[in-house]
Design an enzyme around this catalytic site. Structure first.
Site, short mmCIF file in Angstrom:
data_model
loop_
_atom_site.label_atom_id
_atom_site.label_comp_id
_atom_site.label_asym_id
_atom_site.label_seq_id
_atom_site.Cartn_x
_atom_site.Cartn_y
_atom_site.Cartn_z
N ASP A 8 -4.17 2.30 -10.31
CA ASP A 8 -4.58 2.55 -8.72
C ASP A 8 -5.56 3.30 -8.82
OD1 ASP A 8 -4.22 2.58 -6.00
OD2 ASP A 8 -3.13 4.52 -6.55
N ASP A 10 -7.08 5.30 -5.84
CA ASP A 10 -6.89 6.48 -4.77
C ASP A 10 -5.84 7.32 -5.51
OD1 ASP A 10 -9.15 6.35 -2.46
OD2 ASP A 10 -8.19 4.32 -2.61
C1 G6P Z 1 -5.85 2.92 -1.00
C2 G6P Z 1 -5.12 4.40 -0.02
C3 G6P Z 1 -4.80 4.04 1.03
C4 G6P Z 1 -5.87 3.31 2.10
C5 G6P Z 1 -6.20 1.84 1.29
C6 G6P Z 1 -7.11 1.35 2.14
O1 G6P Z 1 -4.51 2.20 -1.36
O2 G6P Z 1 -4.13 4.91 -0.90
O3 G6P Z 1 -4.44 5.39 1.79
O4 G6P Z 1 -5.29 3.10 3.35
O5 G6P Z 1 -6.59 2.22 0.06
O6 G6P Z 1 -8.26 2.02 1.90
P1 G6P Z 1 -9.79 1.42 2.59
O7 G6P Z 1 -10.71 2.11 1.88
O8 G6P Z 1 -9.72 0.11 2.30
O9 G6P Z 1 -9.73 1.83 4.16
MG MG Z 2 -3.06 5.36 -4.62
#
Ligand code: G6P
Ligand code: MG
Length: 210
Positions: A8, A10
């Protein structure tokens, strides 16, 4: 036999949690919706639109689809501004070393992220060329806990899901990994998950599984 590790992004490779929080908070304050760090935890691994729906649980008015689109854009524009400040210094501890060792051992490495900003982030932290495959929010209809992003990453790598490890900081991501029939390694917040195969305090512990 482990042939690939899918990370993953983030919260595993780079800490963007606080940036997501600031951007959602900016939007929520404009709309006068209660939003705090506890709610922010529920957004880990969840798509932008689904995150917005979680935040709107606290709203006093109903929003149309078009209004929701606008709110998501307000958040994302603010978030993208914050991302411009990201640099390799924001890579989480031990990550560079772990990636290098995996590559040296001939293990394939991939990103499996729900984010549509994944490539932008990887460019900022200068890791875009490190990964064999990047599967992100642009590739999927259903975000974690659906297994889609990890299955796409495995397919592109040409590796059987059973031979993949997933490293996740989100409870939803651990569920996605298990639904993909992969080995699930939990770090950070994901250690709360009952589904994790392994729970590690430091990412380099994952090398003991190779
Ligand atoms: C990751 C983060 C989420 C976020 C998602 C979408 O999974 O953990 O918190 O909402 O990405 O991110 P984006 O950059 O497409 O808004
Ligand atoms: Mg994450």
């Amino acid at each position: 036999m482990i042939k690939a590790v899918i990370f993953d992004l983030d919260g595993v490779i780079v800490s963007t949690d606080d940036l997501h929080y600031k951007a959602w908070k900016h939007m929520a304050d404009l709309e006068k919706i209660d939003f705090d760090k506890k709610i922010n935890h529920r957004l880990r691994g969840v798509s932008r639109r689904e995150s917005l729906n979680i935040i709107l649980e606290k709203a006093t008015k109903k929003y149309s689809d078009q209004e929701k689109e606008e709110l998501a854009s307000i958040k994302n524009n603010y978030y993208v501004e914050l991302l411009n400040k990201l640099s390799p210094k924001d890579i989480l501890p031990n990550v560079n070393e772990v990636l290098r060792i995996l590559k040296d051992k001939g293990i394939k490495i991939a990103i499996g992220s729900s984010s549509k900003n994944a490539k932008n982030i990887l460019n900022h932290i200068k890791l875009i060329d490190m990964f064999d495959v990047i599967a992100d929010g642009h590739d999927i209809k259903h975000s974690k806990p659906a297994p889609d992003v990890f299955l796409i990453a495995a397919k592109r790598l040409g590796v059987d899901p059973k031979d993949c490890i997933v490293v996740e900081d989100a409870v939803a991501g651990i569920e996605a990994a298990k639904r993909a029939d992969m080995i699930a390694v939990a770090v950070s917040d994901a250690k709360k998950s009952d589904l994790a195969d392994y729970k590690f305090d430091h990412i380099n512990a994952l090398l003991s599984l190779i």
